[in-house]
Design a protein around this motif. Structure first.
Motif, PDB file in Angstrom:
ATOM      1  N   GLY A 208      28.556  35.056  40.555  1.00 24.13           N
ATOM      2  CA  GLY A 208      29.659  34.092  40.576  1.00 24.13           C
ATOM      3  C   GLY A 208      30.965  34.734  40.992  1.00 24.13           C
ATOM      4  N   ALA A 209      31.202  35.955  40.541  1.00 20.99           N
ATOM      5  CA  ALA A 209      32.428  36.671  40.915  1.00 20.99           C
ATOM      6  C   ALA A 209      32.479  36.906  42.419  1.00 20.99           C
ATOM      7  N   GLY A 210      31.309  37.244  42.983  1.00 19.31           N
ATOM      8  CA  GLY A 210      31.240  37.416  44.432  1.00 19.31           C
ATOM      9  C   GLY A 210      31.520  36.115  45.162  1.00 19.31           C
ATOM     10  N   ILE A 211      30.927  35.022  44.681  1.00 13.48           N
ATOM     11  CA  ILE A 211      31.132  33.712  45.291  1.00 13.48           C
ATOM     12  C   ILE A 211      32.604  33.306  45.226  1.00 13.48           C
ATOM     13  N   VAL A 212      33.215  33.511  44.062  1.00 12.34           N
ATOM     14  CA  VAL A 212      34.606  33.109  43.863  1.00 12.34           C
ATOM     15  C   VAL A 212      35.532  33.747  44.897  1.00 12.34           C
ATOM     16  N   HIS A 213      35.352  35.032  45.148  1.00  8.80           N
ATOM     17  CA  HIS A 213      36.251  35.710  46.085  1.00  8.80           C
ATOM     18  C   HIS A 213      35.842  35.505  47.535  1.00  8.80           C
ATOM     19  N   ASN A 214      34.554  35.395  47.810  1.00 11.96           N
ATOM     20  CA  ASN A 214      34.123  35.155  49.184  1.00 11.96           C
ATOM     21  C   ASN A 214      34.500  33.762  49.669  1.00 11.96           C
ATOM     22  N   PHE A 215      34.531  32.784  48.755  1.00  5.50           N
ATOM     23  CA  PHE A 215      34.821  31.400  49.136  1.00  5.50           C
ATOM     24  C   PHE A 215      36.260  30.980  48.832  1.00  5.50           C
ATOM     25  N   GLY A 216      37.092  31.922  48.412  1.00  2.00           N
ATOM     26  CA  GLY A 216      38.499  31.616  48.169  1.00  2.00           C
ATOM     27  C   GLY A 216      38.730  30.694  46.990  1.00  2.00           C
ATOM     28  N   LEU A 217      37.961  30.877  45.916  1.00  3.65           N
ATOM     29  CA  LEU A 217      38.091  30.020  44.734  1.00  3.65           C
ATOM     30  C   LEU A 217      39.016  30.613  43.676  1.00  3.65           C
TER      31      LEU A 217
ATOM     32  N   PHE B  92      43.121  25.405  46.846  1.00  4.00           N
ATOM     33  CA  PHE B  92      42.483  24.101  47.054  1.00  4.00           C
ATOM     34  C   PHE B  92      40.978  24.214  46.844  1.00  4.00           C
ATOM     35  N   ASN B  93      40.385  25.284  47.382  1.00  4.69           N
ATOM     36  CA  ASN B  93      38.950  25.503  47.211  1.00  4.69           C
ATOM     37  C   ASN B  93      38.581  25.633  45.734  1.00  4.69           C
ATOM     38  N   GLY B  94      39.460  26.287  44.972  1.00  2.00           N
ATOM     39  CA  GLY B  94      39.209  26.443  43.540  1.00  2.00           C
ATOM     40  C   GLY B  94      39.196  25.111  42.819  1.00  2.00           C
ATOM     41  N   LYS B  95      40.082  24.214  43.223  1.00  2.00           N
ATOM     42  CA  LYS B  95      40.135  22.890  42.586  1.00  2.00           C
ATOM     43  C   LYS B  95      38.874  22.083  42.888  1.00  2.00           C
ATOM     44  N   ILE B  96      38.426  22.140  44.133  1.00  2.00           N
ATOM     45  CA  ILE B  96      37.178  21.448  44.500  1.00  2.00           C
ATOM     46  C   ILE B  96      36.001  22.040  43.720  1.00  2.00           C
ATOM     47  N   ALA B  97      35.968  23.374  43.613  1.00  2.00           N
ATOM     48  CA  ALA B  97      34.881  24.045  42.882  1.00  2.00           C
ATOM     49  C   ALA B  97      34.872  23.634  41.416  1.00  2.00           C
ATOM     50  N   ALA B  98      36.061  23.474  40.819  1.00  2.67           N
ATOM     51  CA  ALA B  98      36.141  23.073  39.416  1.00  2.67           C
ATOM     52  C   ALA B  98      35.530  21.685  39.216  1.00  2.67           C
TER      53      ALA B  98
ATOM     54  N   GLY C  23      30.027  45.655  46.595  1.00  4.70           N
ATOM     55  CA  GLY C  23      30.039  44.938  47.861  1.00  4.70           C
ATOM     56  C   GLY C  23      29.681  43.468  47.814  1.00  4.70           C
ATOM     57  N   LEU C  24      29.646  42.867  46.627  1.00  3.14           N
ATOM     58  CA  LEU C  24      29.351  41.429  46.559  1.00  3.14           C
ATOM     59  C   LEU C  24      30.531  40.598  47.050  1.00  3.14           C
ATOM     60  N   HIS C  25      31.720  41.184  47.047  1.00  6.69           N
ATOM     61  CA  HIS C  25      32.865  40.581  47.716  1.00  6.69           C
ATOM     62  C   HIS C  25      33.723  41.710  48.278  1.00  6.69           C
ATOM     63  N   ARG C  26      34.619  41.370  49.182  1.00  6.87           N
ATOM     64  CA  ARG C  26      35.437  42.394  49.845  1.00  6.87           C
ATOM     65  C   ARG C  26      36.931  42.217  49.588  1.00  6.87           C
ATOM     66  N   ALA C  27      37.270  41.642  48.422  1.00 10.55           N
ATOM     67  CA  ALA C  27      38.679  41.567  48.031  1.00 10.55           C
ATOM     68  C   ALA C  27      39.107  42.962  47.581  1.00 10.55           C
ATOM     69  N   ALA C  28      39.837  43.659  48.432  1.00  6.78           N
ATOM     70  CA  ALA C  28      40.093  45.094  48.251  1.00  6.78           C
ATOM     71  C   ALA C  28      40.876  45.424  46.993  1.00  6.78           C
ATOM     72  N   VAL C  29      41.599  44.453  46.431  1.00 12.20           N
ATOM     73  CA  VAL C  29      42.443  44.751  45.278  1.00 12.20           C
ATOM     74  C   VAL C  29      41.706  44.625  43.944  1.00 12.20           C
ATOM     75  N   VAL C  30      40.453  44.187  43.977  1.00 10.93           N
ATOM     76  CA  VAL C  30      39.697  44.038  42.720  1.00 10.93           C
ATOM     77  C   VAL C  30      38.293  44.625  42.885  1.00 10.93           C
ATOM     78  N   GLN C  31      38.237  45.938  43.062  1.00 11.60           N
ATOM     79  CA  GLN C  31      36.972  46.644  43.235  1.00 11.60           C
ATOM     80  C   GLN C  31      36.975  47.932  42.400  1.00 11.60           C
ATOM     81  N   TYR C  32      36.143  47.951  41.374  1.00 10.23           N
ATOM     82  CA  TYR C  32      36.056  49.142  40.522  1.00 10.23           C
ATOM     83  C   TYR C  32      34.927  48.940  39.518  1.00 10.23           C
ATOM     84  N   ILE C  33      34.116  49.958  39.304  1.00 11.91           N
ATOM     85  CA  ILE C  33      33.069  49.889  38.276  1.00 11.91           C
ATOM     86  C   ILE C  33      33.742  50.164  36.930  1.00 11.91           C
ATOM     87  N   ARG C  34      33.904  49.126  36.140  1.00 14.04           N
ATOM     88  CA  ARG C  34      34.649  49.231  34.880  1.00 14.04           C
ATOM     89  C   ARG C  34      33.791  49.877  33.788  1.00 14.04           C
ATOM     90  N   PRO C  35      34.194  51.059  33.292  1.00 15.41           N
ATOM     91  CA  PRO C  35      33.421  51.738  32.247  1.00 15.41           C
ATOM     92  C   PRO C  35      33.372  50.938  30.940  1.00 15.41           C
TER      93      PRO C  35
END
Length: 361
Positions: free
Chosen positions: A306-315, A324-330, A46-58
């Motif tokens: 950081g992964a949560g921040i990236v998806h919550n802030f559209g980076l 655009f947000n990703g470029k500013i973040a870089a 639940g650190l981000h809610r991007a539904a297409v990238v959620q899974y506990i990777r073994p």
């Protein structure tokens, strides 16, 4: 020669396993990707809610537990930490931002090239450039100060947390999120992924395999030991992709990748530079975490947040390109790493102090 053979063997096994994980269900060119897998774990809790990238990777669980078991068996496990923890946490965030602008960690960068994705060439160029910058600051005395011996329980907590993740994965309670579409829904069976992670964790711990360390050591010491592992992964991954007919040469229509070469380059400059300052790539940080290194645990926690921040802030980038947000973040990341590098380089700060003293006198 014996050590070189070991790391070539380890790299070959990792390159082959990465393709086999794709065969059993992982996303294409993503048999292993530390950044992507930590992103998926962040989403699953639940650190981000991007539904297409959620899974506990073994695979991540296996990496940590494999490193823990083999280091404990060989009496190499040691609880230590306390070296600039908040800077390491922030650098973990920065490295994750750079990786998800490129869409992959250094390991996936190699796997993408092994699968024919020529966009990875710009990533590799940026990665090497970032390492050169980091090495410049190492030569100027960069360090994050010494660490200290800690209680045994301190080093055991992170492996225990990963066992907890495994329990949550198997139990699949309602409060854990699992993707039903997208990259997060593509996964090899749990037992196969876990065993693969354990094998790679053991091999990486035994050989000290590090995507950053190979180039860094070659620049600093002309030591190609770790670089051989890097090359071996690429070669064996390429051959196995050919055998399974997964190899797809070109820039366009590559899985989970974009063609904006400048940002592929700059994203991996951030990853290479930040990883040199941390003392290892994301894979190496997970292995060290399994060995009881709390500094690396802090770095991994930074990557997770950081992964949560990236998806919550559209980076995060996508196959459509960089946001655009990703470029500013870089740009912000470059400023931050530059300040951290300068402020912690004794050679540079010493020169500044001397110049200031001369002016005052």
């Amino acid at each position: 020669m014996g050590e070189k053979k070991k790391i070539i063997f380890a790299g070959g096994i990792i390159g082959i396993i990465s393709v086999l994980l794709v065969y059993f269900g992982n996303p294409a060119n993503m048999g292993f990707c530390i950044a992507c897998f930590l992103r998926d774990i962040a989403g699953s809790i639940g650190l981000h809610r991007a539904a297409v990238v959620q899974y506990i990777r073994p695979e991540v669980i296996g990496l940590v537990l494999g490193a823990f078991l083999i280091s404990f068996k060989n009496k190499e496990f040691e609880s230590k930490g306390g070296s600039s923890p908040f800077i390491r946490f922030m650098l973990g965030i920065v490295v994750m931002i750079g990786a998800l602008i490129f869409l992959g960690c250094p390991l996936r960068m190699v796997l993408r090239l092994g699968g024919g994705d020529l966009n990875a060439i710009f990533g590799i160029a940026g990665f090497v450039c970032g390492i050169f910058i980091g090495v410049y600051f190492l030569n100027k005395g960069f360090n994050l100060k010494r660490n200290y011996k800690m209680t045994k329980i301190e080093g055991h907590i992170f492996p225990i947390v990963n066992i907890g993740f495994l329990i949550l994965l198997v139990a699949a309670p309602a409060f854990i999120f699992f993707s039903e579409s997208g990259p997060g829904s593509l996964r090899a069976p749990i037992i196969i992924s876990l065993v693969a992670g354990l094998i790679v964790g053991i091999l990486a711990q035994k050989t000290r395999l590090c995507m950053v360390g190979g180039t860094r050591d070659m620049i600093l010491f002309r030591d190609k030991y770790l670089l051989l592992g890097f090359i071996s992964i690429l070669v064996f991954n390429f051959i196995t992709n050919l055998i399974f007919r997964y190899f797809n040469l070109g820039f366009e229509n590559q899985p989970v990748a974009h063609t904006e070469w400048l940002w592929n380059f700059l994203g991996m400059v951030i990853v290479g530079w930040g990883s040199v300052l941390l003392g290892g790539c994301p894979l190496r940080q997970l292995i060290l975490s399994g060995e009881g290194n709390i500094d690396s645990v802090i770095s991994v926690m930074g990557m997770l947040v950081g992964a949560g921040i990236v998806h919550n802030f559209g980076l995060a980038s996508s196959p459509e390109g960089v946001t655009f947000n990703g470029k500013i973040a870089a740009i912000i990341c470059f400023v931050f790493i530059g300040i951290v590098s300068y402020a912690n380089s004794e050679g540079l700060s010493h020169v500044k102090s001397n110049n200031l003293a001369k002016k005052q006198s």
